[in-house]
Design a protein around this motif. Structure first.
Motif, PDB file in Angstrom:
ATOM      1  N   GLY A   1       0.820  -1.211   0.000  1.00 44.02           N
ATOM      2  CA  GLY A   1       0.000   0.000   0.000  1.00 44.02           C
ATOM      3  C   GLY A   1       0.851   1.257   0.000  1.00 44.02           C
ATOM      4  O   GLY A   1       1.972   1.281  -0.519  1.00 44.02           O
ATOM      5  N   ASP A   2       0.328   2.326   0.597  1.00 41.44           N
ATOM      6  CA  ASP A   2       1.001   3.615   0.641  1.00 41.44           C
ATOM      7  C   ASP A   2       1.782   3.730   1.952  1.00 41.44           C
ATOM      8  O   ASP A   2       1.192   3.939   3.010  1.00 41.44           O
ATOM      9  N   PRO A   3       3.120   3.619   1.907  1.00 44.92           N
ATOM     10  CA  PRO A   3       3.884   3.657   3.159  1.00 44.92           C
ATOM     11  C   PRO A   3       3.816   5.002   3.876  1.00 44.92           C
ATOM     12  O   PRO A   3       4.052   5.069   5.080  1.00 44.92           O
ATOM     13  N   SER A   4       3.460   6.051   3.144  1.00 45.14           N
ATOM     14  CA  SER A   4       3.370   7.350   3.813  1.00 45.14           C
ATOM     15  C   SER A   4       2.240   7.364   4.839  1.00 45.14           C
ATOM     16  O   SER A   4       2.288   8.112   5.823  1.00 45.14           O
ATOM     17  N   GLU A   5       1.228   6.540   4.632  1.00 44.23           N
ATOM     18  CA  GLU A   5       0.138   6.471   5.598  1.00 44.23           C
ATOM     19  C   GLU A   5       0.602   5.823   6.909  1.00 44.23           C
ATOM     20  O   GLU A   5       0.140   6.187   7.987  1.00 44.23           O
ATOM     21  N   SER A   6       1.516   4.889   6.802  1.00 48.51           N
ATOM     22  CA  SER A   6       2.041   4.238   8.001  1.00 48.51           C
ATOM     23  C   SER A   6       3.115   5.073   8.685  1.00 48.51           C
ATOM     24  O   SER A   6       3.136   5.187   9.909  1.00 48.51           O
ATOM     25  N   PHE A   7       3.996   5.670   7.880  1.00 45.90           N
ATOM     26  CA  PHE A   7       5.189   6.299   8.431  1.00 45.90           C
ATOM     27  C   PHE A   7       5.107   7.813   8.587  1.00 45.90           C
ATOM     28  O   PHE A   7       5.706   8.373   9.507  1.00 45.90           O
ATOM     29  N   TYR A   8       4.409   8.501   7.654  1.00 47.40           N
ATOM     30  CA  TYR A   8       4.541   9.952   7.561  1.00 47.40           C
ATOM     31  C   TYR A   8       3.211  10.687   7.416  1.00 47.40           C
ATOM     32  O   TYR A   8       3.151  11.775   6.844  1.00 47.40           O
TER      33      TYR A   8
ATOM     34  N   LEU B   1       9.904   7.580  24.128  1.00 53.58           N
ATOM     35  CA  LEU B   1       9.031   8.599  23.566  1.00 53.58           C
ATOM     36  C   LEU B   1       7.881   7.903  22.845  1.00 53.58           C
ATOM     37  O   LEU B   1       8.058   7.316  21.773  1.00 53.58           O
ATOM     38  N   ALA B   2       6.700   7.938  23.462  1.00 51.73           N
ATOM     39  CA  ALA B   2       5.516   7.291  22.892  1.00 51.73           C
ATOM     40  C   ALA B   2       4.848   8.229  21.894  1.00 51.73           C
ATOM     41  O   ALA B   2       4.597   9.403  22.192  1.00 51.73           O
ATOM     42  N   THR B   3       4.567   7.720  20.707  1.00 44.73           N
ATOM     43  CA  THR B   3       3.975   8.508  19.624  1.00 44.73           C
ATOM     44  C   THR B   3       2.467   8.249  19.595  1.00 44.73           C
ATOM     45  O   THR B   3       2.017   7.184  19.164  1.00 44.73           O
ATOM     46  N   THR B   4       1.704   9.234  20.046  1.00 44.49           N
ATOM     47  CA  THR B   4       0.283   9.000  20.335  1.00 44.49           C
ATOM     48  C   THR B   4      -0.583   8.859  19.089  1.00 44.49           C
ATOM     49  O   THR B   4      -1.681   8.319  19.168  1.00 44.49           O
ATOM     50  N   GLU B   5      -0.095   9.350  17.924  1.00 39.99           N
ATOM     51  CA  GLU B   5      -0.885   9.269  16.691  1.00 39.99           C
ATOM     52  C   GLU B   5      -0.308   8.246  15.719  1.00 39.99           C
ATOM     53  O   GLU B   5      -0.545   8.333  14.518  1.00 39.99           O
TER      54      GLU B   5
ATOM     55  N   GLU C   1       2.620  14.142  20.382  1.00 36.26           N
ATOM     56  CA  GLU C   1       1.508  14.005  19.452  1.00 36.26           C
ATOM     57  C   GLU C   1       2.075  13.921  18.038  1.00 36.26           C
ATOM     58  O   GLU C   1       2.221  14.913  17.334  1.00 36.26           O
ATOM     59  N   SER C   2       2.387  12.698  17.640  1.00 41.24           N
ATOM     60  CA  SER C   2       3.110  12.460  16.392  1.00 41.24           C
ATOM     61  C   SER C   2       2.732  11.116  15.817  1.00 41.24           C
ATOM     62  O   SER C   2       2.278  10.216  16.531  1.00 41.24           O
ATOM     63  N   GLY C   3       2.964  10.987  14.508  1.00 42.06           N
ATOM     64  CA  GLY C   3       2.877   9.690  13.875  1.00 42.06           C
ATOM     65  C   GLY C   3       4.133   8.878  14.160  1.00 42.06           C
ATOM     66  O   GLY C   3       4.869   9.148  15.121  1.00 42.06           O
ATOM     67  N   HIS C   4       4.418   7.907  13.295  1.00 42.82           N
ATOM     68  CA  HIS C   4       5.480   6.944  13.555  1.00 42.82           C
ATOM     69  C   HIS C   4       6.878   7.548  13.473  1.00 42.82           C
ATOM     70  O   HIS C   4       7.830   6.939  13.964  1.00 42.82           O
TER      71      HIS C   4
ATOM     72  N   PRO D   1       8.568  10.714  14.636  1.00 45.16           N
ATOM     73  CA  PRO D   1       8.620  12.007  15.324  1.00 45.16           C
ATOM     74  C   PRO D   1       9.873  12.802  15.005  1.00 45.16           C
ATOM     75  O   PRO D   1       9.887  14.023  15.133  1.00 45.16           O
ATOM     76  N   MET D   2      10.948  12.118  14.604  1.00 44.65           N
ATOM     77  CA  MET D   2      12.177  12.832  14.247  1.00 44.65           C
ATOM     78  C   MET D   2      11.981  13.706  13.010  1.00 44.65           C
ATOM     79  O   MET D   2      12.742  14.646  12.786  1.00 44.65           O
ATOM     80  N   LEU D   3      10.927  13.427  12.240  1.00 47.28           N
ATOM     81  CA  LEU D   3      10.597  14.241  11.068  1.00 47.28           C
ATOM     82  C   LEU D   3       9.478  15.229  11.352  1.00 47.28           C
ATOM     83  O   LEU D   3       9.565  16.405  10.984  1.00 47.28           O
ATOM     84  N   SER D   4       8.413  14.766  11.994  1.00 50.17           N
ATOM     85  CA  SER D   4       7.249  15.637  12.204  1.00 50.17           C
ATOM     86  C   SER D   4       7.394  16.541  13.415  1.00 50.17           C
ATOM     87  O   SER D   4       6.815  17.631  13.463  1.00 50.17           O
ATOM     88  N   LYS D   5       8.158  16.101  14.417  1.00 46.37           N
ATOM     89  CA  LYS D   5       8.341  16.885  15.642  1.00 46.37           C
ATOM     90  C   LYS D   5       9.825  16.871  16.044  1.00 46.37           C
ATOM     91  O   LYS D   5      10.191  16.380  17.117  1.00 46.37           O
ATOM     92  N   PRO D   6      10.700  17.401  15.183  1.00 47.54           N
ATOM     93  CA  PRO D   6      12.132  17.302  15.471  1.00 47.54           C
ATOM     94  C   PRO D   6      12.562  18.028  16.741  1.00 47.54           C
ATOM     95  O   PRO D   6      13.414  17.528  17.481  1.00 47.54           O
TER      96      PRO D   6
END
Length: 258
Positions: A150-157, A199-203, A232-235, A237-242
């Protein structure tokens, strides 16, 4: 002994070392030496196994500790299994903090883990998953790679802007399936040997928050020393919440150093 430990970053499956660049740049500005590992099982060679990844991380740790530097291992996703295994026998004697300051050889003094699990010693990554992969990827024995479905961006990003999602999907690498199905002899519960900050990623859509809570409780039940923070991040966090991720690592290192 260097006043700041070296930070060794271990990416997850399919991911390049550059996944850590945003966070490491922030931590380098604080005076940290940051080393990001390229996992051998992501180099398009299906013969590479978990043990090759284990040795790559272990070699990086030993290079630093041999020069009298303490190390904190920072891990994500599958990289958690590799990183916590690689600290075996490279930590100070448990409960003997004087060793850390008096021994000219450095030690691993802590683990920072995010969006990852905590497996037992002597079992493969697939064993720890119950023997079957999740719906987001499959084991392709013909090619020798674990293949994303499928679309890995949905899982990872999923929480990144669209263009950045596309960019990181384009950077995903071929992942040897032997990383996931072999190497039980090198897996080790290093999370029992040093303090762990998690660091638990809640989303998270790849490793749901509830599953992460289960893993954390497993460590607590086993008597491990674990401190939990949430973002509050997806899988990834080093990218979405650096900044939040870098702050978490900095806070953890302060606690490890004491």
């Amino acid at each position: 002994m260097s006043p700041k430990p070296t930070l060794i970053f271990v990416p997850g499956a399919w991911h390049p070392a550059s996944i850590w660049d945003k966070v490491s740049s922030l931590l380098k500005a604080q005076g940290y030496n940051c080393i990001a590992i390229t996992l051998p099982t992501t180099t398009s060679d299906p013969s590479k196994t978990f043990s090759d990844d284990f040795q790559a991380v272990r070699n990086a740790i030993k290079t630093e500790t041999a020069q009298g530097r303490n190390v904190v291992v920072v891990v994500h996703s599958y990289g958690g299994a590799v990183g916590v295994s690689a600290v075996k026998d490279l930590t100070a004697a448990k409960g003997n903090t004087s060793t850390i300051t008096s021994d000219p050889t450095g030690h691993v003094i802590g683990i920072c883990s995010m969006a990852s699990g905590f497996g037992p010693a002597g079992k493969t990554f697939m064993d720890a998953l119950g023997g079957a992969p999740p719906n987001s990827w499959k084991l392709d024995y013909e090619s020798g790679f674990a293949v994303l479905v499928g679309d890995p961006s949905e899982s990872f990003y999923h929480d990144l802007p669209e263009e950045e999602r596309k960019y990181w999907v384009s950077k995903l690498l071929d992942q040897s399936l032997k990383a996931l199905t072999e190497g039980a002899e090198d897996t080790y519960a290093g999370w029992m040997d040093v303090p762990v900050w998690y660091l638990a990623t809640t989303e998270d859509r790849a490793l749901p928050f509830q599953a992460q809570q289960y893993f954390v409780q497993t460590v607590k039940d086993a008597g491990g020393n674990i401190t939990v923070r949430e973002v509050e991040s997806g899988h990834s966090p080093m990218l979405s919440k650096p900044k939040e991720t870098a702050d978490f690592i900095s806070e953890a290192v302060t606690a490890f150093v004491g």
